[in-house]
Design an enzyme around this catalytic site. Structure first.
Site, short mmCIF file in Angstrom:
data_model
loop_
_atom_site.label_atom_id
_atom_site.label_comp_id
_atom_site.label_asym_id
_atom_site.label_seq_id
_atom_site.Cartn_x
_atom_site.Cartn_y
_atom_site.Cartn_z
N SER A 70 0.86 -1.20 0.00
CA SER A 70 0.00 0.00 0.00
C SER A 70 0.89 1.24 0.00
O SER A 70 2.09 1.14 0.29
CB SER A 70 -0.86 0.01 1.27
N TYR A 81 -2.03 -1.48 10.32
CA TYR A 81 -2.06 -1.67 8.86
C TYR A 81 -0.77 -1.15 8.23
O TYR A 81 -0.12 -1.86 7.45
CB TYR A 81 -3.28 -0.93 8.30
P1 NAI Z 1 -11.08 -6.63 -0.93
O1 NAI Z 1 -11.64 -6.62 0.46
O2 NAI Z 1 -11.95 -6.22 -2.07
O3 NAI Z 1 -10.44 -8.06 -1.26
C1 NAI Z 1 -9.62 -8.72 -0.33
C2 NAI Z 1 -9.83 -10.22 -0.45
O4 NAI Z 1 -8.97 -10.88 0.52
C3 NAI Z 1 -11.28 -10.64 -0.10
O5 NAI Z 1 -11.79 -11.52 -1.09
C4 NAI Z 1 -11.15 -11.33 1.25
O6 NAI Z 1 -12.10 -12.38 1.45
C5 NAI Z 1 -9.73 -11.89 1.16
N1 NAI Z 1 -9.20 -12.16 2.50
C6 NAI Z 1 -9.27 -11.36 3.59
N2 NAI Z 1 -8.73 -11.98 4.65
C7 NAI Z 1 -8.30 -13.20 4.22
C8 NAI Z 1 -7.68 -14.29 4.85
N3 NAI Z 1 -7.40 -14.29 6.16
N4 NAI Z 1 -7.39 -15.40 4.10
C9 NAI Z 1 -7.69 -15.44 2.77
N5 NAI Z 1 -8.30 -14.42 2.12
C10 NAI Z 1 -8.60 -13.32 2.84
O7 NAI Z 1 -9.79 -5.68 -0.84
P2 NAI Z 1 -8.72 -5.16 -1.93
O8 NAI Z 1 -8.79 -3.69 -1.90
O9 NAI Z 1 -8.83 -5.89 -3.20
O10 NAI Z 1 -7.38 -5.57 -1.15
C11 NAI Z 1 -6.39 -6.41 -1.70
C12 NAI Z 1 -5.03 -5.93 -1.20
O11 NAI Z 1 -4.81 -4.59 -1.68
C13 NAI Z 1 -4.89 -5.87 0.32
O12 NAI Z 1 -3.63 -6.40 0.69
C14 NAI Z 1 -4.96 -4.38 0.63
O13 NAI Z 1 -4.26 -4.05 1.79
C15 NAI Z 1 -4.33 -3.81 -0.62
N6 NAI Z 1 -4.65 -2.40 -0.86
C16 NAI Z 1 -5.91 -1.99 -1.17
C17 NAI Z 1 -6.18 -0.65 -1.38
C18 NAI Z 1 -7.56 -0.14 -1.70
O14 NAI Z 1 -7.76 1.08 -1.68
N7 NAI Z 1 -8.52 -0.99 -2.02
C19 NAI Z 1 -5.13 0.37 -1.28
C20 NAI Z 1 -3.84 -0.17 -0.95
C21 NAI Z 1 -3.62 -1.50 -0.76
#
Ligand code: NAI
Length: 258
Positions: A140, A155
């Protein structure tokens, strides 16, 4: 020629979902990993319809047993692994440091940091067997360029640590032909809000007025999951064969401003 195989964690939603769709369309077979089986199974079916071979494994990235099952499924179904996207993550609880409970801290560390460790710990042996590979970690701007989301201490700590892991491991894994890079997204439209709890931000924030449009390149609008997926696709591909140990910011310039 056999199709390359990629393992994607957090594949059911947001950046992981967009990356899985992009990789399937560019010729990868896929091992998809996320907490619940049903959404993964639906995604697997739709990607199989486009010609990819896909295996879906439900599990928690913080669980050794679940990650062992994923590695075994990859071995059984494909007998090889070429690429890893360590993407699963949560925002967790954002709260002042003296309000954050220890088990809230632990949960964020478990998913984001232990989860990244276990993903690499169990998948690197498969890459070493191939004698090549490419890993992308999703970190991030928080903890790397940006420290202004009030209360996001746990985080930010996990995301800074992911960048440190990437740089440390680029040296260790180079001799095995394995590259490792990290993408640092800014605000991206996904479902991450559902894994976020914010308490008393007014006690942690430094009040400032941002210039209009806190994402310079879009006039303030967040990026799309596909924007991150395309960067991940590039880093995994041979076009990035001389790129390792490198953070790439996919934030429209947001991290430079705040
Ligand atoms: P999202 O919430 O849409 O998707 C995250 C996915 O990870 C979900 O399908 C969830 O079920 C899965 N997940 C969560 N905990 C889990 C676990 N313990 N075991 C297996 N799967 C698990 O979120 P997004 O935004 O796609 O996030 C993906 C990555 O991007 C994360 O690492 C987040 O920190 C990073 N990120 C996201 C940003 C944003 O603005 N959306 C900005 C910067 C980084």
């Amino acid at each position: 020629m056999a199709r390359p195989v990629a393992f994607v964690t957090g594949a059911s939603s947001g950046i992981g979902l967009a990356t899985s769709i992009l990789l399937a369309s560019t010729g990868y077979d896929l091992a998809l990993f996320d907490l619940d089986y049903d959404p993964l199974e639906n995604l697997a079916r739709s990607l199989q319809g486009q010609g990819a071979k896909v295996v879906a494994v439900d599990g928690d990235v913080g669980s050794e047993g679940d990650m062992n099952r994923a590695a075994a499924a990859i071995r059984d179904e494909f007998g090889r692994l070429d690429a890893v996207v360590a993407n699963a993550g949560i925002n967790g609880v954002w709260a002042p440091i003296d309000d954050l409970a220890a088990d809230e801290w632990d949960r964020t560390i478990r998913v984001n940091l232990r989860g990244t460790f276990l993903t690499l710990n169990r998948m690197v042996p498969l890459l070493k067997e191939r004698g090549h590979g490419s890993i992308v970690i999703v970190a991030s701007i928080n903890g790397v360029r940006t420290f202004t989301n009030p209360g996001a201490t746990a985080y930010s700590a996990t995301k800074a640590a992911q960048v440190a892991m990437t740089q440390q491991l680029a040296l260790e894994l180079g001799r095995h032909g394995i590259r490792i890079n990290v993408v640092c997204p800014g605000a991206i439209e996904t479902n991450i809000g559902s894994s976020t709890e914010i308490r008393h931000p007014e006690e942690a924030e430094v009040p400032v007025i941002w210039p209009q449009g806190s994402v310079p390149i879009t006039g303030g609008k967040p990026g799309r999951a596909e924007d991150v997926a395309k960067t991940i696709g590039f880093l995994l591909s041979d076009a990035a064969r001389h790129v390792t140990g490198t953070p790439i910011f996919v934030d429209g310039g947001q991290g430079l401003l705040r």
